[in-house]
Motif scaffolding. Structure first.
Motif, short mmCIF file in Angstrom:
data_model
loop_
_atom_site.label_atom_id
_atom_site.label_comp_id
_atom_site.label_asym_id
_atom_site.label_seq_id
_atom_site.Cartn_x
_atom_site.Cartn_y
_atom_site.Cartn_z
N PRO A 92 -4.49 -14.03 5.59
CA PRO A 92 -4.03 -13.63 3.91
C PRO A 92 -5.27 -14.48 3.14
O PRO A 92 -5.57 -14.06 1.75
CB PRO A 92 -2.52 -13.60 3.63
N GLU A 93 -5.35 -15.78 3.76
CA GLU A 93 -5.92 -16.85 2.30
C GLU A 93 -7.50 -16.22 1.77
O GLU A 93 -8.03 -15.84 0.58
CB GLU A 93 -6.30 -17.92 3.19
N LEU A 94 -7.97 -14.64 3.06
CA LEU A 94 -9.24 -14.48 2.87
C LEU A 94 -8.29 -13.27 1.12
O LEU A 94 -9.83 -13.50 0.28
CB LEU A 94 -9.77 -13.91 3.74
N ILE A 95 -7.82 -12.88 0.68
CA ILE A 95 -7.62 -11.85 0.07
C ILE A 95 -7.32 -13.00 -1.40
O ILE A 95 -7.44 -12.28 -1.91
CB ILE A 95 -6.42 -11.20 0.53
N GLU A 96 -6.04 -13.49 -0.89
CA GLU A 96 -5.58 -14.43 -2.33
C GLU A 96 -6.79 -15.65 -2.69
O GLU A 96 -6.81 -15.14 -3.60
CB GLU A 96 -4.48 -15.45 -1.32
N ILE A 97 -7.58 -15.42 -2.19
CA ILE A 97 -8.91 -16.65 -2.43
C ILE A 97 -9.47 -15.30 -3.02
O ILE A 97 -10.34 -15.92 -4.42
CB ILE A 97 -10.10 -17.11 -1.70
N GLY A 98 -10.69 -14.33 -2.09
CA GLY A 98 -11.32 -13.58 -2.47
C GLY A 98 -11.30 -12.16 -3.54
O GLY A 98 -12.37 -12.08 -3.90
N GLY A 99 -10.52 -12.10 -3.73
CA GLY A 99 -9.44 -10.85 -4.75
C GLY A 99 -10.00 -9.50 -4.50
O GLY A 99 -10.50 -9.43 -2.78
N ASP A 100 -10.45 -9.25 -5.53
CA ASP A 100 -11.05 -7.83 -5.77
C ASP A 100 -12.81 -7.80 -5.02
O ASP A 100 -13.19 -7.16 -4.53
CB ASP A 100 -11.74 -7.32 -6.63
N ALA A 101 -13.23 -8.99 -4.61
CA ALA A 101 -14.58 -9.36 -3.87
C ALA A 101 -14.53 -9.07 -2.28
O ALA A 101 -15.78 -9.26 -2.00
CB ALA A 101 -14.84 -10.73 -4.29
N VAL A 102 -13.47 -9.16 -1.78
CA VAL A 102 -13.64 -9.36 -0.50
C VAL A 102 -13.03 -7.22 -0.27
O VAL A 102 -13.40 -7.09 1.16
CB VAL A 102 -12.73 -10.03 0.68
N GLU A 103 -12.69 -6.13 -1.17
CA GLU A 103 -12.44 -5.27 -1.24
C GLU A 103 -13.93 -4.30 -0.55
O GLU A 103 -14.99 -4.55 -0.68
CB GLU A 103 -12.58 -4.37 -1.85
N GLY A 104 -13.80 -4.20 0.46
CA GLY A 104 -15.08 -3.07 1.57
C GLY A 104 -14.93 -3.20 2.54
O GLY A 104 -16.38 -3.10 3.34
N ILE A 105 -14.90 -4.62 2.65
CA ILE A 105 -15.35 -5.93 4.22
C ILE A 105 -14.97 -5.32 5.33
O ILE A 105 -14.47 -4.53 5.76
CB ILE A 105 -15.56 -7.26 3.96
N TYR A 106 -15.63 -5.51 6.27
CA TYR A 106 -15.04 -5.35 7.34
C TYR A 106 -15.43 -6.41 8.56
O TYR A 106 -16.46 -7.23 8.32
CB TYR A 106 -16.59 -4.24 8.40
N TYR A 107 -15.12 -7.21 9.44
CA TYR A 107 -14.67 -7.50 10.58
C TYR A 107 -14.21 -7.13 11.98
O TYR A 107 -13.35 -6.58 11.83
CB TYR A 107 -14.09 -8.87 9.38
N SER A 108 -14.31 -8.12 12.70
CA SER A 108 -14.30 -7.99 14.02
C SER A 108 -13.01 -8.83 14.59
O SER A 108 -13.49 -10.01 13.93
CB SER A 108 -15.43 -8.08 14.94
N THR A 109 -12.06 -8.57 15.09
CA THR A 109 -10.54 -9.08 15.39
C THR A 109 -9.83 -8.84 16.47
O THR A 109 -10.25 -8.34 17.56
CB THR A 109 -9.75 -9.45 14.04
N HIS A 110 -9.04 -9.39 16.96
CA HIS A 110 -8.24 -9.19 18.49
C HIS A 110 -7.52 -8.40 18.52
O HIS A 110 -7.08 -8.46 19.46
CB HIS A 110 -8.07 -11.12 18.63
N TYR A 111 -6.74 -8.11 17.67
CA TYR A 111 -5.76 -7.20 18.21
C TYR A 111 -5.37 -6.73 16.02
O TYR A 111 -5.73 -7.44 15.13
CB TYR A 111 -4.16 -8.27 18.09
N SER A 112 -4.35 -5.52 15.69
CA SER A 112 -3.63 -5.14 14.77
C SER A 112 -2.37 -4.98 14.80
O SER A 112 -1.82 -4.60 15.79
CB SER A 112 -4.49 -4.21 13.86
#
Length: 419
Positions: free
Chosen positions: A299-319
């Motif tokens: 969650p800190e990615l969105i808290e710090i990045g705000g609108d700047a991280v809209e539309g990013i893509y990443y790989s992870t282990h589960y949803s």
């Protein structure tokens, strides 16, 4: 996720050992010594006289190994710049061990977790590993989540023949330390390949720039595997730029990437750097999507990045949105245990690492390190939150990767890619 509370991880001094409750007893400790001052001479005198008083009354203080508990060590970044990773893994581990204890423990014995905080600092994990093994006499170590710090633990675990399970370290070199070192996550070679193919086949990207860390085994490995696969798929690497751990200004590298004409940027880094990179990229007028790996999904990615991280893509282990029964049950129990918090990937991996150890202890029928190592190595088709775990001949787990994006300030599931 709220910032870690450092006060929760200070050393505790016990005057007596209470009976173990059904829930897991977790002792998080720092490496700072307990300090007594002369401001309270009466308390200090009592503490100094305590061993004599206990001896006179027929009682003795308990030490590691004196009870029937099974002691399990944990080393994680409970505080510091990757604190969100460590906090998540820790809470997943605690939930798994509490659940096992509520069912009667393992081998008829309660489990007890002894946690060490490395504060996200290099060198601290090695110190913690020596303490857990030599002083606390743990039967196994769970951790670390960051590959470079897992490598510190791995050499010590192998030397002392202490089984170690990393929940989330994806660098291939981690399990190469020896036959006592295991993991429950996929490898960088897999997730780097997955994102390169996703970039070419799903996003239709032709020219991608790479911005990676020179001082992180995780970042170096992901960058290599992404590049090799993207080139093999017919793509072009428009630019390659690098930074060092702890950097906060990335504008020089981003300016060079902007001039390259790249139509996306692959950033194999952790959420702290990625949020800053995203903001600075947008400030420079870079509008192309950013892509990354499992170090982004907090969650800190969105808290710090705000609108700047809209539309990013990443790989992870589960949803947490996965509707598989074991995921639904895990998310429900985790939220109930941790004040409504939704578990991220590191919480799920911490939970699965503990499940792997519990299962191996039960099948080994003993805490003997060699027997436990053999049981871990023979694990096949063990159901977990991040998928079924098969430990291969190199002590790695083969798992599917989940692709996520950010939309309207939320992590959104995109697809799943099988190994």
């Amino acid at each position: 996720m709220a910032p870690p509370d450092a006060k929760a991880f200070t050393r505790r001094t016990r005057l007596s050992a209470p009976a173990l409750p059904p829930q897991i007893l977790s002792e998080s400790q720092s490496h700072s010594p307990t300090i007594f001052t002369m401001k309270n001479p009466t308390r200090r005198t009592l503490l100094l006289l305590l061993p004599l008083l206990l001896a006179l009354t027929g009682c003795a203080p308990k030490h590691a190994g004196d009870s029937d508990e099974i002691l399990i060590g944990e080393i994680s970044s409970l505080t510091g710049k990757e604190g969100a990773f460590g906090q998540g893994a820790h809470r997943g581990i605690v939930l798994a061990l509490e659940t096992a204890n509520a069912r009667g423990g393992v081998l008829g014995r309660p489990l007890r977790l002894i946690s060490e905080d490395n504060q996200s600092k290099a060198g601290e994990s090695a110190t913690a590993a020596r303490k857990l093994i030599s002083r606390n006499k743990v039967v196994a170590i769970l951790g670390e989540v960051v590959s470079s710090r897992s490598l510190e633990i791995a050499s010590i675990a192998q030397l002392t023949k202490t089984p170690m399970i990393s929940p989330a370290s994806t660098a291939e070199s981690v399990t190469q330390a020896g036959d006592y070192v295991f993991r429950v996550c996929f490898l960088d070679s897999f997730q780097g390949t997955v994102m390169a193919k996703f970039a070419r086949e799903s996003l239709g990207l032709q020219r991608v720039a790479i911005l990676s860390s020179v001082s992180s085994a995780y970042s170096v490995g992901l960058a290599k595997h992404f590049k090799d696969t993207f080139l093999a798929e017919g793509g072009t690497i428009a630019a390659e730029q690098r930074f060092a751990e702890g950097d906060k200004d990335f504008k020089a590298q981003l300016t060079a990437i902007k001039a390259s004409g790249a139509d996306a940027i692959y950033v194999p880094a952790y959420y702290t750097e990625t949020a800053l990179i995203s903001k600075q990229a947008r400030e420079l007028g870079i509008t192309v999507p950013l892509m990354g790996g499992d170090g982004w999904g907090e969650p800190e990615l969105i808290e710090i990045g705000g609108d700047a991280v809209e539309g990013i893509y990443y790989s992870t282990h589960y949803s947490p949105d996965n509707q598989a029964p074991q995921v639904v049950e895990f998310v429900k129990n985790y939220r109930a245990r941790w004040d409504g918090e939704t578990p991220g990937a590191f919480a799920a991996l911490g939970y699965d690492a503990a499940l792997l150890l519990i299962n191996a202890l039960e099948r080994a029928g003993t805490t003997d390190p060699a027997a436990l190592r053999d049981a871990l190595a023979s694990t096949r088709d063990l159901p977990g939150v991040t998928g079924r775990t098969d430990i291969d001949e190199n002590r790695n787990a083969s798992k599917a990767a989940t692709i996520m994006t950010v939309r309207c300030g939320q992590f959104i599931y995109v697809s799943e890619v099988a190994p």
